[in-house]
Design an enzyme around this catalytic site. Structure first.
Site, mmCIF file in Angstrom:
data_model
loop_
_atom_site.group_PDB
_atom_site.id
_atom_site.type_symbol
_atom_site.label_atom_id
_atom_site.label_comp_id
_atom_site.label_asym_id
_atom_site.label_seq_id
_atom_site.Cartn_x
_atom_site.Cartn_y
_atom_site.Cartn_z
ATOM 1 N N TYR A 158 -4.718 -7.889 12.452
ATOM 2 C CA TYR A 158 -5.582 -6.679 12.705
ATOM 3 C C TYR A 158 -7.037 -7.033 13.194
ATOM 4 C CZ TYR A 158 -1.955 -4.066 10.336
ATOM 5 O OH TYR A 158 -0.954 -3.615 9.867
ATOM 6 N N GLU A 202 2.829 -6.491 13.379
ATOM 7 C CA GLU A 202 1.705 -5.406 13.133
ATOM 8 C C GLU A 202 0.358 -5.806 13.812
ATOM 9 O OE1 GLU A 202 1.013 -4.624 9.021
ATOM 10 O OE2 GLU A 202 3.378 -5.011 8.625
ATOM 11 N N ASP A 229 0.810 -1.228 0.050
ATOM 12 C CA ASP A 229 -0.068 -0.104 -0.124
ATOM 13 C C ASP A 229 0.851 1.215 0.114
ATOM 14 O OD1 ASP A 229 1.016 -0.009 2.714
ATOM 15 O OD2 ASP A 229 -1.081 0.312 3.573
ATOM 16 N N GLU A 253 4.440 -10.328 4.818
ATOM 17 C CA GLU A 253 3.133 -11.054 4.171
ATOM 18 C C GLU A 253 3.522 -11.714 2.624
ATOM 19 O OE1 GLU A 253 0.037 -8.240 4.543
ATOM 20 O OE2 GLU A 253 0.230 -8.211 6.889
HETATM 21 C C1 GCB Z 1 -0.470 -4.699 6.335
HETATM 22 C C2 GCB Z 1 0.908 -4.501 5.745
HETATM 23 C C3 GCB Z 1 1.238 -3.153 5.659
HETATM 24 C C4 GCB Z 1 -0.094 -2.296 5.468
HETATM 25 C C5 GCB Z 1 -0.971 -2.312 6.825
HETATM 26 C C6 GCB Z 1 -2.325 -1.869 6.638
HETATM 27 O O1 GCB Z 1 -0.641 -5.873 6.701
HETATM 28 O O2 GCB Z 1 1.954 -5.291 6.045
HETATM 29 O O3 GCB Z 1 2.260 -2.694 4.779
HETATM 30 O O4 GCB Z 1 0.350 -0.866 5.332
HETATM 31 O O5 GCB Z 1 -1.301 -4.112 6.558
HETATM 32 O O6 GCB Z 1 -2.473 -0.838 7.088
HETATM 33 O O7 GCB Z 1 -3.169 -2.386 5.868
#
Ligand code: GCB
Length: 646
Positions: free
Chosen positions: A501, A537, A203, A448
């Protein structure tokens, strides 16, 4: 008809193959010494984009053969910087393809009189680059985040004006690292002829340009080519094992039959401690000052200087000051250690990213970011999702901030042989650049990957083994995202990093689910692989200044509450003995491509893009400072760890 950009990239080899040797080793960082001079080429350069639909025009018309201003119009471009956000021009911001830089410079006659070897070194150029001196290609390089070097004494005009031209192409394809796709839109009722888009799975904005400092430096004809440092501790003594690689211009590596080596060890105030002879040696220092992470010791980031000398019968030829932090790492199935003490990583994922300069090295920003990291009580970060500038790494060494050093292999898929060879080459360049840094405590081969593809198993086993073959002193990891029973990379890793997340990308809004989901999943990862596990993350998109109570997605309250629920789970996981760290996503808001899932960039920062704290930064600070207090009391030196023995 517009040439396919894949073909354009392929043409790079044709255009440069006969002319330039590809640069694979970025060399020791340019540092001054009694035998070396460094000259910066940073500043204002001339700049022009190649036309979108005639990408090879610059090569065909040999724009490198004379100053760019003589072959067309130019604008002024800052170096180091990304070029994208420097002007008001949308075409420049969104450019895909070749961009051209040039400038003139002088080299003193005395460099020639003193028979100096002159080397050009660019900290990085994203993604493919060809470098010309006075119209002649001196080197080319693939890959955006690692240094490029070319010996160029014979191409220079001493005492006269010289021209350096750099052509850079930011196109990403399935065989680049990171990967991308060029998608052509052929429906002429909707798109103009030749219309294409650069697509990527990651992204962050694909910033391009001369992102890092450009230097000329001199060495004598026989010089220190490389240095390998491994350190250990023995009670209160520190052990430095060193190996010096000497070379002679035009001849190559030298052995001790022709060239002698010696070292002087200086403390952090420059006072002499001890000396040793030989190109391979060991120094033992009683009561050594060890390299400790921030908040783990009252004097973190302690660095000695090893003044390395190569000489021949006529005396000392070359000197190079190599910083050395003495520390030892260990890891087993549950725990990471530094200097035999268990480690818990309190950190964040980051980006090289800020307004105007994009990914360009910016000294005030580097100092500010480390000030914020220390204010937070963080002891670490991951160089998500590519190797960071050496200037940032220097600060990490010096401030005692530990680094998970990541390759640019983000969102990799289609694990073929060609990609694997490129990936291994990138790991070799990265390890060679950062191997002597005490701050680097782990290599991350990527982020990832689509590791649900069965081919990922052999692929990652090969990439990890190739990395270990060049550095057995650090654990190797990769940040994973696929469900543990569907993915094939984890079994090759020393430490399992997982991005999760909960309550953002899954069960959005249900903060109450975070605790159980996190505790259960991370426990299962440990049980499956019998390795230390950490969360690399977690986070929530948050627009600074948005508030709602009860908490609602995108508000500061939601981000803060999501973090607190995660913390409860992390504490439970910590008590189980295998959970080795937590890294929030992200340190600061950062630029992304335009899209409807991102609000003028990725807003998961705990700081805004201009580095002001959201509510979450205060929440994290309170946790990290209290974790730091706990870890001071948490010394368990009786554990038995698998340790690297030189
Ligand atoms: C992830 C990625 C990271 C993104 C993040 C997001 O899993 O590793 O590069 O910026 O999610 O904010 O979606």
């Amino acid at each position: 008809m517009m040439a396919s950009l894949y073909w354009v990239l392929g043409a790079l080899a044709f255009l440069t193959g006969a002319l330039a040797r590809e640069s694979t080793w970025g060399g020791l960082y340019p540092r001054e010494s009694g035998s070396r001079e460094v000259k910066s080429l940073d500043g204002f350069w001339n700049f022009r984009l190649a036309p979108l639909h005639d990408p090879l025009q610059g090569f065909r018309e040999e724009w490198f053969s004379k100053p760019l201003c003589k072959t067309g119009s130019v604008i002024t471009m800052a170096v180091p910087s990304s070029y994208n956000d420097i002007t008001q021009d949308k075409a420049l911001r969104d450019h895909v393809g070749w961009a051209w830089y040039d400038r003139t410079f002088y080299v003193p006659v005395r460099w020639q009189a003193d028979k100096q070897r002159v080397v050009l070194r660019l900290g990085s150029a994203h993604y493919n680059s060809v470098i010309y001196i006075n119209g002649v290609a001196v080197t080319s390089h693939e890959g955006g985040h690692l240094p490029i070097m070319a010996e160029m004494s014979s191409s220079l005009r001493f005492g006269k004006e010289n021209l350096i031209t750099v052509a850079i192409n930011n196109t990403l394809t399935p065989s680049t690292i990171p990967q991308g796709n060029i998608v052509y839109r052929n429906d002429t009722t909707k798109y103009p002829p030749g219309y294409f888009e650069q697509q990527t799975d990651f992204d962050f904005f694909n910033y391009a340009g001369l992102h890092r400092p450009v230097y000329l430096y001199t060495t004598p004809q026989t010089y220190v080519d490389d240095i390998l440092i491994n350190t250990d501790i023995d009670g209160s003594a520190g052990i430095i094992n060193y190996k010096i690689f000497a070379a002679t211009s035009g001849i190559g590596p030298q052995t001790e039959d022709n060239v002698g080596c010696s070292v002087k060890l200086l403390d952090n105030e420059g006072d002499h401690i001890t000396s040793a002879m030989g190109c391979i040696g060991t120094i033992k220092i009683s009561n050594a000052s060890l390299w400790w992470p921030y908040l783990m010791h009252s004097n973190p980031g302690y660095m000695y200087t090893l003044m390395v000398a190569v000489s021949d019968a006529s005396g000392v030829l070359d000197l190079y000051p190599q910083k050395v932090g003495i520390r030892t790492l260990g890891w087993n199935s549950t725990t990471l250690t530094i200097n035999n003490r268990p480690l818990y990583l309190r950190g964040c994922g980051r980006h090289e990213d800020s307004d105007i300069r994009g990914k360009g090295v910016d000294y005030p920003l580097i100092v500010k970011d480390f000030s914020l990291l220390k204010w937070l009580g963080a002891n670490s970060f991951r160089t998500s999702h590519y190797p960071y500038a050496e200037e940032i790494m220097d600060m990490a060494d010096q401030e005692g901030i530990m680094i998970v050093d990541e390759s640019p292999a983000v969102d990799l898929k289609g694990f073929g042989k060609e990609l694997m060879e490129r990936h291994i080459a990138v790991m070799q360049e990265l390890v060679r650049r950062d191997k002597n840094r005490p701050s680097v405590i782990m290599w991350s081969v990527g982020n990832e990957p689509r590791s649900n593809e069965p081919a990922a198993k052999d692929y990652f086993s090969n990439v990890v083994n190739a990395t270990k073959a060049i550095d057995a002193t650090r654990p190797v990891t990769c940040a994973l995202s696929y469900p543990k029973n569907e993915e094939h990379a984890g079994s090759s890793l020393d430490v399992i990093l997982v991005n999760r997340y909960f309550s953002w990308y899954s069960d959005t809004g249900h903060l109450e689910l975070i605790y159980n989901q996190t505790v259960n999943e991370f426990t299962e990862w440990h049980l499956l692989h019998n390795k230390p596990v950490m969360i690399s993350e977690y986070g929530a998109g948050t627009i600074a200044g948005f508030h709602m109570d009860p908490a609602f997605t995108w508000t500061e309250e939601y981000q803060a509450e999501l973090m607190v629920e995660n913390f409860k789970a992390f504490d439970t996981l910590r008590s189980k003995g295998f959970f080795t760290g937590e890294m929030i996503w992200n340190f600061a808001d950062f630029a992304t491509a335009m899209g409807f899932t991102r609000v003028a960039g990725n807003k998961k920062g705990i700081f805004t893009r201009n580095r002001q704290p959201k509510m979450s930064a205060h929440v994290l600070r309170s946790r990290y400072l209290s974790l730091a207090e706990t870890s001071k009391k948490d010394v368990k030196s009786s554990l038995c760890f698998e340790r690297y023995k030189p």
